[in-house]
Every structure is written in C-alpha cells, then in structure tokens.
Design a protein around this motif. Structure first.
Motif, PDB file in Angstrom:
ATOM      1  N   THR A  91       0.683  -1.043  -0.279  1.00 35.01           N
ATOM      2  CA  THR A  91       0.204   0.063   0.186  1.00 35.01           C
ATOM      3  C   THR A  91       0.687   1.088  -0.064  1.00 35.01           C
ATOM      4  OG1 THR A  91      -0.038  -0.236   2.307  1.00 35.01           O
ATOM      5  CG2 THR A  91      -1.852  -1.129   1.110  1.00 35.01           C
ATOM      6  N   ALA A  92       2.146   1.366   0.635  1.00 34.14           N
ATOM      7  CA  ALA A  92       2.916   2.411   0.514  1.00 34.14           C
ATOM      8  C   ALA A  92       3.392   2.691  -0.767  1.00 34.14           C
ATOM      9  CB  ALA A  92       4.139   2.149   1.517  1.00 34.14           C
ATOM     10  N   LEU A  93       3.922   1.631  -1.607  1.00 31.65           N
ATOM     11  CA  LEU A  93       4.166   1.821  -2.807  1.00 31.65           C
ATOM     12  C   LEU A  93       3.048   2.194  -3.807  1.00 31.65           C
ATOM     13  CD1 LEU A  93       6.671   1.155  -4.618  1.00 31.65           C
ATOM     14  CD2 LEU A  93       5.823  -0.975  -5.116  1.00 31.65           C
ATOM     15  N   ALA A  94       1.938   1.668  -3.669  1.00 36.80           N
ATOM     16  CA  ALA A  94       0.997   2.169  -4.439  1.00 36.80           C
ATOM     17  C   ALA A  94       0.492   3.674  -3.950  1.00 36.80           C
ATOM     18  CB  ALA A  94      -0.322   1.043  -4.250  1.00 36.80           C
ATOM     19  N   GLY A  95       0.504   4.043  -2.915  1.00 39.70           N
ATOM     20  CA  GLY A  95       0.202   5.435  -2.406  1.00 39.70           C
ATOM     21  C   GLY A  95       1.156   6.248  -2.970  1.00 39.70           C
ATOM     22  N   TYR A  96       2.394   5.840  -2.990  1.00 34.96           N
ATOM     23  CA  TYR A  96       3.483   6.923  -3.618  1.00 34.96           C
ATOM     24  C   TYR A  96       3.102   6.893  -5.038  1.00 34.96           C
ATOM     25  CZ  TYR A  96       7.929   8.346  -5.335  1.00 34.96           C
ATOM     26  OH  TYR A  96       9.160   9.149  -5.611  1.00 34.96           O
ATOM     27  N   ALA A  97       2.756   6.180  -5.829  1.00 31.52           N
ATOM     28  CA  ALA A  97       2.820   6.085  -7.222  1.00 31.52           C
ATOM     29  C   ALA A  97       1.507   6.975  -7.608  1.00 31.52           C
ATOM     30  CB  ALA A  97       2.565   4.308  -7.598  1.00 31.52           C
ATOM     31  N   PHE A  98       0.574   6.803  -6.803  1.00 26.49           N
ATOM     32  CA  PHE A  98      -0.717   7.522  -6.940  1.00 26.49           C
ATOM     33  C   PHE A  98      -0.411   9.127  -6.928  1.00 26.49           C
ATOM     34  CE2 PHE A  98      -3.438   3.557  -6.754  1.00 26.49           C
ATOM     35  CZ  PHE A  98      -3.918   3.620  -8.087  1.00 26.49           C
ATOM     36  N   SER A  99       0.447   9.440  -5.883  1.00 24.28           N
ATOM     37  CA  SER A  99       0.667  10.956  -5.419  1.00 24.28           C
ATOM     38  C   SER A  99       1.609  11.437  -6.107  1.00 24.28           C
ATOM     39  CB  SER A  99       1.114  10.915  -3.929  1.00 24.28           C
ATOM     40  OG  SER A  99       2.305   9.985  -3.582  1.00 24.28           O
ATOM     41  N   ARG A 100       2.791  10.880  -6.613  1.00 23.67           N
ATOM     42  CA  ARG A 100       3.981  11.459  -7.454  1.00 23.67           C
ATOM     43  C   ARG A 100       3.913  11.098  -8.892  1.00 23.67           C
ATOM     44  NH1 ARG A 100       4.242  15.516  -3.848  1.00 23.67           N
ATOM     45  NH2 ARG A 100       5.911  15.215  -2.412  1.00 23.67           N
ATOM     46  N   LEU A 101       3.883   9.696  -9.199  1.00 20.48           N
ATOM     47  CA  LEU A 101       3.953   9.104 -10.382  1.00 20.48           C
ATOM     48  C   LEU A 101       2.705   9.314 -11.331  1.00 20.48           C
ATOM     49  CD1 LEU A 101       6.154   6.117  -9.595  1.00 20.48           C
ATOM     50  CD2 LEU A 101       7.035   8.305 -10.034  1.00 20.48           C
ATOM     51  N   ILE A 119      14.433   6.659  -4.459  1.00 23.83           N
ATOM     52  CA  ILE A 119      13.798   7.806  -3.935  1.00 23.83           C
ATOM     53  C   ILE A 119      12.753   7.653  -2.825  1.00 23.83           C
ATOM     54  CG2 ILE A 119      12.336   9.935  -4.306  1.00 23.83           C
ATOM     55  CD1 ILE A 119      13.861  10.361  -7.146  1.00 23.83           C
ATOM     56  N   PHE A 120      11.940   6.536  -3.442  1.00 25.39           N
ATOM     57  CA  PHE A 120      11.011   5.926  -2.553  1.00 25.39           C
ATOM     58  C   PHE A 120      11.544   5.427  -1.211  1.00 25.39           C
ATOM     59  CE2 PHE A 120       8.319   2.027  -1.543  1.00 25.39           C
ATOM     60  CZ  PHE A 120       7.376   2.730  -0.821  1.00 25.39           C
TER      61      PHE A 120
END
Length: 332
Positions: free
Chosen positions: A119-129, A216-217
């Motif tokens: 979920t952290a990886l998915a949340g980072y993708a939706f917020s930045r990528l 970076i993540f």
C-alpha cells in the motif's frame, strides 16, 4: 460623638475604594464557582464515558475470576462469591490458546508487513507518479472501500481454489502483498495523502544526485512517512487479528493450524469436546457444563483472552499511535 463616629464608618465603608474591592471579591468568588462547576461537570461526563467504555472489560474480568459453580447461583451478578481462575483454564483449553495465539500472531504480523509494503508503494505511485488514467485507477481504489467484501468473496474463493491455495495461509499473504488485503484501499489513501503533503524538494534533490524512482521512494520518501507507517501497521495488524471472514472463506483455520477468531466463534460448542479430550471434564460437574450461562461465560472469557495481547500491545505503542494519527490527519 458616637453618632459622628458611626457616620464616619459608614462613609468609609461606602468609599469607592471599598466598593471596588467588594466587587472584585465577588467576581473572584463567581469565577471560582464557575471553574468548580465546569470541573465537576467535566469529571462527571468523563467518568460516565469511561464507565460505558470500560464496562464490558470489567464485566469480562469478573467473569474470568468467577468460580464455575457460580453459574448456577442467580444471586451472583457482579462480584463473584467464589474467586477462581478455573474459567481461564477452561477457556485456554477450549481455544487451544497458546498454539492459536502463535498462529494468529504469525498470520497478522506477516500480513501487516506485506500490506504496509504494497500500500505504501501504491500510495506513492498515485501521489507522485502521475500517468494517464491514474485518477480513474485511484477511483477504483476508493470504490473498494465502499464495496463490501461479501460482493467479491465468491470470485476470490474460485481464484484461490484454482491455484490450490484454499486451506493455506499463503492466500492471505498473497492478498496482502498484492494490495488486496483487509482495508487496503484505506491504507493506500492514507499513504497517498501523506506523500502529497511532503515537499517536492526532497525528490528533486535526490533526482539531481541521480537516484532512481525506487531509490527515492525507499531512501527518501519512506523514512519520512513514519507516521503513516505506524498508523497503517497498527490498523493492519488489529484488523487481521480480528478477522474471521476471510479466514473462514479460505478455510485457513484447521486442527493443525488453529486461529483465535475461529476458535472463539465455536467456543461455546467446543467446551464439552475440549474438556473431554483433554481429560478435564472431571474438573466441573454436568450441572455446570450443561448450563447455558456457563457456556456464555466461557465464550466471554475466551474473548477476553483473545483481545488481551492487543491491549498489552496498545499500552506500549499508545504514544506512537497517537502521534501518528495527528501526523496523518485521520479523524473520526
């Protein structure tokens, strides 16, 4: 002469200085009374709320310390007549407690780690990528929060049955690792909101140094997301600990791999069998173990034993949990 003295005293009492002093004293008394009234009202409200919240726990503790023969005594309501830990021993036997506790902790801990990672990886993708269609995909994530799990359980069961994972805890691990675990949509939303609040200068500085997206993540964004990680970890652990739906759907709880939630659901039905097979049936008489009140008492004591590790864990992580809630901005 006396009349003149009395007149002087009256004038002295009615002087502006004395009048102001009396008014100030009256204001002070009024403020003290108001402060005392507010404190008393606050204490009554907090005391009532604490009693409402703690009442079930207090009742379960008293039931646990009640002797089994008190189940046949209608006069015993709150304070036991005979203090004993016999109900605790019977509940431990009924739950197969120590083995089920170890299995439940293992299942919850591994699922928690996998859910935090996915979920952290998915949340980072939706917020930045940002990419084309990312908003639509995130809308589907929000929909998973609204849709009840019962609507998807048949398709999930058929899928895991086809890959022969029904009856294995691997099915729970696979769901957690792929971002499909319990309440994963909420966790993705928490991480997305948290990462959006971090300054973009952190990423830009890492990009100048030649860091890749994953680096970076991992090295920049994740260490700064401690509040969100603690929040998601605690929620994921507790929800998996209390889960009975997916454990039952995927038939994970077996005789060789007992889970606390499933043992608790069948606690009242398993009391006689547990006492019989462990040779503990002679500890109590038939008039007691056939009493529905005694069976309900054992079920309540079993529930207390199940939530006891969570209460102990919360005592140690209370401060971190409150701080993480404040940082992530979760309300309600």
């Amino acid at each position: 002469m006396n009349l003149n003295i009395q007149a002087d005293l009256k004038l002295q009492k009615l002087s502006p200085k004395n009048v102001n002093a009396q008014r100030a004293a009256k204001v002070r008394r009024t403020r003290k009374f108001q402060a005392f009234s507010l404190s008393l009202m606050r204490a009554i409200i907090l005391g009532g709320l604490c009693f409402v919240i703690l009442y079930p726990i207090i009742q379960q503790v008293l039931l646990a310390l009640r002797a089994p023969q008190d189940a046949n005594d209608p006069t015993v309501i709150w304070i036991p007549k005979n203090w004993s830990v016999q109900n605790l021993r019977i509940a431990v036997i009924t739950l197969d407690y120590w083995k089920a506790l170890l299995n439940t902790f293992k299942l919850s801990a591994i699922s928690m780690v996998l859910q935090v990672a996915s979920t952290a990886l998915a949340g980072y993708a939706f917020s930045r990528l940002k990419f084309k269609g990312s908003n639509i995909l995130f809308l589907f994530v929000i929909i998973t929060i609204v849709v009840p799990p019962q609507a998807l359980s048949l398709a999930q069961y058929i899928y895991f049955r086809d890959i022969r994972l029904v009856g294995k805890e691997t099915s729970i691990y696979l769901m957690s690792g792929l971002g499909m675990g319990i309440r994963s949509g909420i966790f993705i939303y928490i991480f997305k909101s948290f990462f959006q609040g971090l300054p973009k200068e952190l990423e830009e500085a890492a990009q100048v140094d030649g860091a890749s997206v994953f680096r970076i993540f991992w090295n920049v964004m994740l260490p700064n997301a401690r509040g969100a990680i603690v929040t998601v970890s605690l929620f994921a652990f507790v929800w998996q600990w209390n889960d009975a739906y997916f454990v039952k759907i995927f038939e994970i709880s077996t005789a060789s791999f007992p889970i606390l939630t499933m043992r608790l659901l069948n606690a009242a039905d398993n009391v006689y069998a547990a006492l019989f097979y462990t040779g503990a049936l002679n500890l109590i008489g038939q008039d007691i173990w056939s009493n529905p009140m005694f069976l309900a008492t054992i079920a309540n004591v079993a529930a207390l034993l199940m939530m006891l590790p969570l209460l102990i864990m919360y005592i140690f992580v209370q401060r971190q949990f409150v701080e993480s809630i404040e940082r992530t901005g979760i309300v309600g």
